[in-house]
Design an enzyme around this catalytic site. Structure first.
Site, PDB file in Angstrom:
ATOM      1  N   SER A 150      34.663  33.927  44.487  1.00  0.00           N
ATOM      2  CA  SER A 150      33.897  34.889  45.276  1.00  0.00           C
ATOM      3  C   SER A 150      32.513  35.045  44.645  1.00  0.00           C
ATOM      4  CB  SER A 150      34.636  36.240  45.254  1.00  0.00           C
ATOM      5  OG  SER A 150      33.754  37.301  45.524  1.00  0.00           O
ATOM      6  N   TYR A 163      38.319  43.333  41.111  1.00  0.00           N
ATOM      7  CA  TYR A 163      38.212  42.090  41.890  1.00  0.00           C
ATOM      8  C   TYR A 163      37.199  41.144  41.253  1.00  0.00           C
ATOM      9  CZ  TYR A 163      37.403  39.250  46.153  1.00  0.00           C
ATOM     10  OH  TYR A 163      37.273  38.232  47.068  1.00  0.00           O
TER      11      TYR A 163
HETATM   12  N1  LIG Z   1      36.390  37.502  53.474  1.00  0.00           N
HETATM   13  C1  LIG Z   1      35.403  37.357  52.588  1.00  0.00           C
HETATM   14  O1  LIG Z   1      34.225  37.690  52.845  1.00  0.00           O
HETATM   15  C2  LIG Z   1      35.716  36.729  51.262  1.00  0.00           C
HETATM   16  C3  LIG Z   1      34.652  36.484  50.400  1.00  0.00           C
HETATM   17  C4  LIG Z   1      34.920  35.888  49.152  1.00  0.00           C
HETATM   18  C5  LIG Z   1      36.217  35.549  48.816  1.00  0.00           C
HETATM   19  N2  LIG Z   1      37.239  35.829  49.679  1.00  0.00           N
HETATM   20  C6  LIG Z   1      38.580  35.426  49.257  1.00  0.00           C
HETATM   21  O2  LIG Z   1      39.097  34.537  50.234  1.00  0.00           O
HETATM   22  C7  LIG Z   1      40.510  34.671  50.289  1.00  0.00           C
HETATM   23  C8  LIG Z   1      40.946  34.965  51.716  1.00  0.00           C
HETATM   24  O3  LIG Z   1      40.269  36.134  52.136  1.00  0.00           O
HETATM   25  P1  LIG Z   1      40.464  36.776  53.592  1.00  0.00           P
HETATM   26  O4  LIG Z   1      39.223  37.504  53.886  1.00  0.00           O
HETATM   27  O5  LIG Z   1      40.973  35.746  54.521  1.00  0.00           O
HETATM   28  O6  LIG Z   1      41.582  37.855  53.240  1.00  0.00           O
HETATM   29  P2  LIG Z   1      42.838  38.344  54.107  1.00  0.00           P
HETATM   30  O7  LIG Z   1      43.262  39.645  53.504  1.00  0.00           O
HETATM   31  O8  LIG Z   1      42.555  38.262  55.545  1.00  0.00           O
HETATM   32  O9  LIG Z   1      43.920  37.247  53.738  1.00  0.00           O
HETATM   33  C9  LIG Z   1      44.614  37.236  52.515  1.00  0.00           C
HETATM   34  C10 LIG Z   1      45.895  36.445  52.703  1.00  0.00           C
HETATM   35  O10 LIG Z   1      46.625  36.452  51.454  1.00  0.00           O
HETATM   36  C11 LIG Z   1      47.968  36.836  51.737  1.00  0.00           C
HETATM   37  N3  LIG Z   1      48.539  37.496  50.579  1.00  0.00           N
HETATM   38  C12 LIG Z   1      48.114  38.648  50.001  1.00  0.00           C
HETATM   39  N4  LIG Z   1      48.925  38.961  48.971  1.00  0.00           N
HETATM   40  C13 LIG Z   1      49.848  37.984  48.891  1.00  0.00           C
HETATM   41  C14 LIG Z   1      50.956  37.735  48.027  1.00  0.00           C
HETATM   42  N5  LIG Z   1      51.257  38.572  47.021  1.00  0.00           N
HETATM   43  N6  LIG Z   1      51.721  36.633  48.238  1.00  0.00           N
HETATM   44  C15 LIG Z   1      51.424  35.777  49.256  1.00  0.00           C
HETATM   45  N7  LIG Z   1      50.393  35.952  50.093  1.00  0.00           N
HETATM   46  C16 LIG Z   1      49.625  37.040  49.908  1.00  0.00           C
HETATM   47  C17 LIG Z   1      47.870  37.777  52.931  1.00  0.00           C
HETATM   48  O11 LIG Z   1      49.119  37.904  53.570  1.00  0.00           O
HETATM   49  C18 LIG Z   1      46.829  37.025  53.767  1.00  0.00           C
HETATM   50  O12 LIG Z   1      47.451  35.959  54.453  1.00  0.00           O
HETATM   51  C19 LIG Z   1      40.873  35.761  49.282  1.00  0.00           C
HETATM   52  O13 LIG Z   1      41.198  35.157  48.056  1.00  0.00           O
HETATM   53  C20 LIG Z   1      39.598  36.551  49.148  1.00  0.00           C
HETATM   54  O14 LIG Z   1      39.519  37.219  47.935  1.00  0.00           O
HETATM   55  C21 LIG Z   1      37.010  36.406  50.891  1.00  0.00           C
END
Ligand SMILES: NC(=O)c1ccc[n+]([C@@H]2O[C@H](COP(=O)([O-])OP(=O)(O)OC[C@H]3O[C@@H](n4cnc5c(N)ncnc54)[C@H](O)[C@@H]3O)[C@@H](O)[C@H]2O)c1
Length: 269
Positions: A150, A163
Site C-alpha cells: 500500500s 495498517y
Molecule cells: N482499496 C484500496 O484503495 C487499497 C489500497 C492499497 C492497498 N489495498 C489492499 O488491497 C487488498 C484488497 O483491498 P480491497 O479494497 O479489495 O479490500 P476488501 O475489504 O474489499 O477485500 C478484502 C478481502 O480480504 C478478505 N479477507 C479479509 N480477512 C480475511 C481473512 N482473515 N481470511 C481470508 N480472507 C480475508 C475479505 O473477505 C475480502 O475478500 C488489501 O490487502 C488492501 O489492504 C487496497
C-alpha cells in the site's frame, strides 16, 4: 512469436478474491484463460463470485488466511488434485478502526488488540498461505507470487498507524522471500508486490468522499498529492498484475510496484 503475457491454463490462487480489488483481478485473469483457486473464509461469498465467472475452472478453498492449520489442510487436499500453482495473488488484507489514532486521540488510546489483528491479517495473512502452499510452489516451474502492499508502507499515512506498519512489513517480507526463494528454489520462483494508491472502495469511500460525492478534506489532500489528479480506477491495477503474473516479468523479483498516479514520487512541491 511467443506471447510473454500468456496466462492461458495457468493455475492462479487468489486470496481476498471476493473483495473490491479481488473481484476485478479475479474476473480479469479468468478472462485470460487461467484456472482459478479462490481462497477465503466464506464459502457462500466464494460460490457467489464463482457463479459470476462462467467458462472458467474454479475451485473454492475455504480457510482464514491467519489460520495455519486450516490453510495446511486445504493445501494438502489441493495437492491431491493438482501438481503446481503457477501464480499466487495475496490480496486478503485491510485496516481496522482500533489501530487508527483519531485526531482527538493519542498513542495511549491505541487498541493493542486491534493492532495485533491488523498485523496478523496483513502480515501473517500473506506469509501463512505462502508457507502452507509452498509444496505446490517450489517445484522449479515458473512461479510468481504477488503480495499486496500500500502507499501506507513507505510513508506511513497520518493516523493510520497499524495498517501502515503492517504493509511496511509486507514490503520487507516480499524482498526477503524473493531472495530466499531464488536462492533456495532457483530463478523461476519470484516474489513481488503491488502497492495500490488510493482506489475508491467501500472501505475508504466515507474517508475520501462526502455523501454527496464531494471530496472530504482527506480526499482533497490525496488528490492534491497525486500528480495525475485522480483516484485509482477499476482497470488501473490489472495491467501490472498481468505483467507480474506472466513471463513478461520473469527477471523481476523483490520489487514493490506503486500503482498510484505518481503519489509515491511526489514531494509536495
Ligand atoms: N482499496 C484500496 O484503495 C487499497 C489500497 C492499497 C492497498 N489495498 C489492499 O488491497 C487488498 C484488497 O483491498 P480491497 O479494497 O479489495 O479490500 P476488501 O475489504 O474489499 O477485500 C478484502 C478481502 O480480504 C478478505 N479477507 C479479509 N480477512 C480475511 C481473512 N482473515 N481470511 C481470508 N480472507 C480475508 C475479505 O473477505 C475480502 O475478500 C488489501 O490487502 C488492501 O489492504 C487496497
Amino acid at each position: 512469436m511467443k506471447n510473454l503475457f500468456n496466462l492461458d491454463g495457468k493455475n492462479i490462487l487468489i486470496s481476498g478474491a471476493t473483495g473490491v480489488l479481488g473481484t476485478q483481478i479475479t474476473s480479469y485473469v479468468a478472462a485470460h484463460g487461467a484456472n482459478l483457486f479462490l481462497l477465503g473464509r466464506s464459502e457462500e461469498k466464494l460460490l457467489n463470485l464463482k457463479s459470476k465467472i462462467p467458462n472458467t475452472q474454479i475451485k473454492i478453498l475455504v480457510a482464514d488466511v491467519t489460520d495455519e492449520s486450516a490453510l495446511t489442510k486445504v493445501a494438502k487436499e489441493l495437492s491431491n488434485e493438482i501438481n503446481a500453482i503457477d501464480v499466487m495473488i495475496n490480496l486478503a488484507g485491510g485496516n481496522m478502526p482500533g489501530a487508527v489514532i483519531r485526531p482527538d486521540q493519542t498513542l495511549e488510546d491505541l487498541d493493542a488488540g486491534a493492532l495485533k489483528k491488523v498485523m496478523e491479517l496483513n502480515y501473517q495473512g500473506t506469509l501463512l498461505p505462502i508457507k502452507a502452499f509452498l509444496p505446490l510452489l517450489n517445484g522449479g516451474h515458473p512461479v510468481s507470487i504477488i503480495n499486496t502492499s500500500s502507499m501506507a508502507a513507505q510513508r506511513p499515512l497520518t493516523r493510520v498507524m497499524g495498517y501502515s506498519s503492517a504493509k511496511a512489513a509486507i514490503d520487507n517480507l516480499t524482498k526477503w522471500l524473493a531472495v530466499e526463494f531464488a536462492q533456495k528454489y532457483g530463478p523461476n520462483m519470484r516474489v513481488n508486490a503491488i502497492a495500490p494508491g488510493f482506489f475508491l472502495t467501500e472501505q475508504n469511500r466515507a474517508l475520501l468522499t462526502e455523501v454527496n460525492g464531494a471530496l472530504t478534506v482527506r480526499g482533497q489532500q490525496i488528490i492534491a498529492h497525486t500528480p495525475m489528479g485522480r483516484f485509482g480506477e477499476d482497470e488501473d491495477l490489472l495491467g501490472t498484475v498481468h505483467w507480474l503474473a506472466s513471463d513478461a516479468s520473469k527477471f523481476v523479483t523483490g520489487v514493490i510496484i506503486p500503482i498510484d498516479g505518481g503519489f509515491n514520487a511526489y514531494s509536495g512541491v
